[in-house]
Design an enzyme around this catalytic site. Structure first.
Site, PDB file in Angstrom:
ATOM      1  NE  ARG A  32       3.545  -1.278   3.168  1.00 36.58           N
ATOM      2  CZ  ARG A  32       4.176  -0.612   2.202  1.00 36.58           C
ATOM      3  NH1 ARG A  32       5.207  -1.150   1.564  1.00 36.58           N
ATOM      4  NH2 ARG A  32       3.757   0.585   1.838  1.00 36.58           N
ATOM      5  CB  THR A  89      10.449  -1.287  -4.944  1.00 31.55           C
ATOM      6  OG1 THR A  89      10.057  -0.381  -3.944  1.00 31.55           O
ATOM      7  CG2 THR A  89       9.506  -2.453  -4.954  1.00 31.55           C
ATOM      8  CD  GLU A 117       8.799   4.644  -0.332  1.00 38.02           C
ATOM      9  OE1 GLU A 117       8.168   4.241  -1.328  1.00 38.02           O
ATOM     10  OE2 GLU A 117       9.273   5.774  -0.263  1.00 38.02           O
ATOM     11  CB  SER A 120       2.103  -1.383  -0.271  1.00 38.74           C
ATOM     12  OG  SER A 120       2.914  -1.767  -1.352  1.00 38.74           O
ATOM     13  CB  SER A 121       1.757   1.098  -5.202  1.00 41.01           C
ATOM     14  OG  SER A 121       1.376   2.327  -4.676  1.00 41.01           O
ATOM     15  N   GLY A 163       8.339   0.692  -8.523  1.00 37.05           N
ATOM     16  CA  GLY A 163       8.017   1.972  -9.161  1.00 37.05           C
ATOM     17  C   GLY A 163       7.052   2.852  -8.397  1.00 37.05           C
ATOM     18  N   GLY A 164       7.011   2.727  -7.063  1.00 31.35           N
ATOM     19  CA  GLY A 164       6.084   3.569  -6.308  1.00 31.35           C
ATOM     20  C   GLY A 164       4.654   3.306  -6.742  1.00 31.35           C
TER      21      GLY A 164
HETATM   22  N1  GLU Z   1       6.966   1.829  -0.961  1.00 29.13           N
HETATM   23  C1  GLU Z   1       6.247   1.628  -2.167  1.00 29.13           C
HETATM   24  C2  GLU Z   1       5.072   0.720  -1.926  1.00 29.13           C
HETATM   25  O1  GLU Z   1       5.110  -0.094  -1.074  1.00 29.13           O
HETATM   26  C3  GLU Z   1       7.070   1.045  -3.229  1.00 29.13           C
HETATM   27  C4  GLU Z   1       8.143   1.966  -3.609  1.00 29.13           C
HETATM   28  C5  GLU Z   1       8.748   1.684  -4.915  1.00 29.13           C
HETATM   29  O2  GLU Z   1       8.347   0.864  -5.684  1.00 29.13           O
HETATM   30  O3  GLU Z   1       9.714   2.322  -5.208  1.00 29.13           O
HETATM   31  O4  GLU Z   1       4.119   0.822  -2.601  1.00 29.13           O
END
Ligand code: GLU
Length: 578
Positions: free
Chosen positions: A108, A396, A416, A461-462, A483-484
């Protein structure tokens, strides 16, 4: 510490090995001793066919899953630059089939030494708009994907480190065809992006007449080839020397120069952490620990539905989705409240997954009508801290590799947002990962938000790279998605789909995505109308028939030892064997 709760005979000892004074490596349940005389089937599932081919070539050359991961990542950074790359970060689970050891690698990004909780406040103390923050230099953290792969390669690599960059260098020099998905992002980037202020980004993606590159355009990137060559010679070349200086120059450029310095880059450290594992029915589901929220939250969703007979309420039933939705809402509420970088704040990961907490919270899934509003619980008596509402947007990529020894990589990798900060150095995009921090340091009630920026901290993060084991500790499947924050829901859907509903990887990927994060439930196009009507009848507020941009890739081992994969049709990937 989360332990593998398997039967005594199946449970290997949990061994923590402290590395660099940091967390740890944990042994997964030990698999049956592999037959050394036979190679096992291998597979690569990733978001771009060129990257998959590079991974397969590494496996054909006798490489380990981690050698293939280096090849996949270095090509993805070139051909899918909207999602991940040399300027981004990543999380990776690595399963060593021979030792049964599972390692969680943390690549990360970190905030620079100059960062403070006010990183994203403007001159008047007001939070910057999301896009002002994304395109500012403040959003760029020290990239971690390369250092993480180097750490994993030192542990497991069988080919030379440099070999992992051959395919990327060749493609960067000879050119690759711009894919439809890449083209759509290039065409869509201008209106919101300050790309005109970035001559390197503009010259790379736009023709001289000002039009975006068309689909199929043969795009070469000599600067990327040079960067890949330098990193291939020594991965430290990303973190010091001319490339590091070019990164810092791009970060410190207007508008809103960021504070990343060459010493921030030189000081970056990838980490080994202890995977988060929890039993789910007869399986053990392992994911990434904080600062990723994936491992805890995916396992909490599963824990909350475990008391219910999900197999009896399949994907065509209102009740099956009601349970999934309520469990998701509860787990997301906990995730939003508690999860941040554990090296800076206390994260009650064990409390959130403790049986006593899960049992109490799973009772909230029992009802028949939609719960009007869901809030965070109080695991192990800890009260909820400041409420975080950090948005994130979808860049991502996720890929899975199983090599001929049965070793497994499940890796989610990201810049990101789409094209990260849109700032380029050395032919690649720099991340905007620091916007995964809360843009405000305290919530409306004045309570400190755990995921606020701090010097050296990793943003929450997700990302949810996941590996599932059977009761004997054998590899069953690996999954994950971009996918955020929806990554968690996408990944959990595939697990319920395969483990409870008996679906193949592809069928599980193809199920409509259902994202229940807060009081509005997003339901992807394709959900049967009677299920939609039923959910509405229960009182859920649905945002239905919408698109979802998951990018799930899965490899599953079948009982006969063969592999079956799946690739998300919402992106451009494939799952192939060497
Ligand atoms: N930055 C997000 C994360 O680390 C991921 C973003 C994405 O999947 O588009 O959770």
């Amino acid at each position: 510490m989360i332990r593998f709760l398997l039967s005594a005979s199946a449970l290997a000892s949990i061994l923590t090995v402290t590395a660099c004074g940091q967390p740890a490596v944990v042994e997964a349940p030990v698999a049956d001793t592999p037959d050394q005389s036979q190679t096992r089937p291998a597979m690569v599932a990733a978001a771009n066919p060129l990257a998959v081919e590079a991974g397969l070539a590494a496996l054909r050359a006798g490489g380990d899953a981690v050698d293939a991961a280096i090849a996949v990542q270095s090509v993805l950074g070139l051909v899918e630059p909207q999602s991940s790359g040399l300027g981004g970060g990543a999380f990776m689970l690595y399963f060593d089939a021979q030792t049964g050891e599972l390692t969680a690698y943390d690549g990360r990004e970190t905030a620079p030494a100059s960062a403070s909780p006010e990183l994203f406040l403007d001159e008047n103390g007001e939070p910057l708009s999301f896009y002002d923050a994304v395109f500012s230099g403040h959003s760029v953290g020290a990239p971690g994907a390369v250092a993480m792969l180097a750490l994993a390669h030192g542990d497991h690599g069988e080919l030379d480190w440099a070999d992992g960059f051959d395919a990327a260098i060749e493609l960067a020099e000879e050119g690759f065809a711009v894919s439809p998905r890449l083209q759509s992002f290039i065409a869509g980037m201008a209106p919101r992006s300050p790309i005109d202020e970035w001559p390197a980004s503009r010259a790379y993606f736009y023709l001289e007449d000002g039009s975006p590159l068309p689909v199929g355009y043969q795009l070469s990137n000599p600067a990327y080839a040079d960067s890949a060559r330098a990193i291939a010679a020594d991965w430290h070349n990303l973190y010091s020397g001319p490339l590091a200086e070019a990164i810092v120059d791009a970060v410190q450029a207007e508008p809103r120069p960021g504070g990343l310095t060459t010493s921030d880059l030189a000081g970056y450290q990838a980490l080994r952490r202890e995977a988060i594992c929890r039993p789910y029915r007869q399986w053990t589901v392992c994911g990434m620990p904080p600062p990723a929220s994936g491992g805890v939250t995916v396992n909490e969703i599963l824990g909350l539905i475990e008391p219910y007979d999900m197999a009896a309420t399949g994907p065509e039933t209102v009740e099956g989705w009601r349970r999934f939705i309520e469990a998701s809402r509860l787990a997301y509420a906990d995730r939003d409240a508690y999860i941040a970088d554990p090296d800076f704040v206390t994260v009650p990961a064990e409390g959130l997954l403790a049986d006593v907490y899960i049992t109490a919270r799973s009772n909230l899934v029992t009802g028949t009508m939609a719960t009007p509003h869901v809030t965070a619980g109080t695991p192990a008596g800890i009260g909820a801290p400041g409420l975080d509402a950090t948005p994130d947007s979808p860049g991502t990529s996720h890929f899975v590799i199983v090599d001929n020894d049965g070793d497994v990589v499940s890796m989610t990798t990201t810049v990101e947002s789409v094209f990260g900060s849109h700032r380029m150095a050395g032919g690649f995009f720099l991340n905007n990962q620091l916007t995964d921090f809360s843009r405000i340091p305290v919530d409306a009630d004045g309570q400190a938000i755990p995921n606020a920026p701090q010097a050296g901290k990793r943003p929450r993060s997700s990302m949810s790279p996941t590996i599932v084991f059977d009761a004997e500790g054998n590899f069953v499947l690996a999954t994950g998605s971009p996918g955020g924050s929806s990554i968690i829901a996408y990944t959990a859907k595939t697990l319920v789909g395969m483990l409870d509903w008996g679906l193949t990887p592809q069928q599980a990927i193809d199920l409509p995505n259902v994202v229940a994060h807060g009081d509005i439930v997003r339901v992807e196009d394709g959900m049967p109308t009677d299920v939609l009507a039923g959910l509405q009848g229960l009182g859920f507020t649905l945002d239905a028939n919408r698109g979802e941009i998951s990018g799930i890739h899965i490899v599953r081992r079948l009982e006969d030892g063969s592999l079956i994969g799946g690739a998300d049709p919402r992106r451009e990937g494939v799952a192939l064997q060497p």
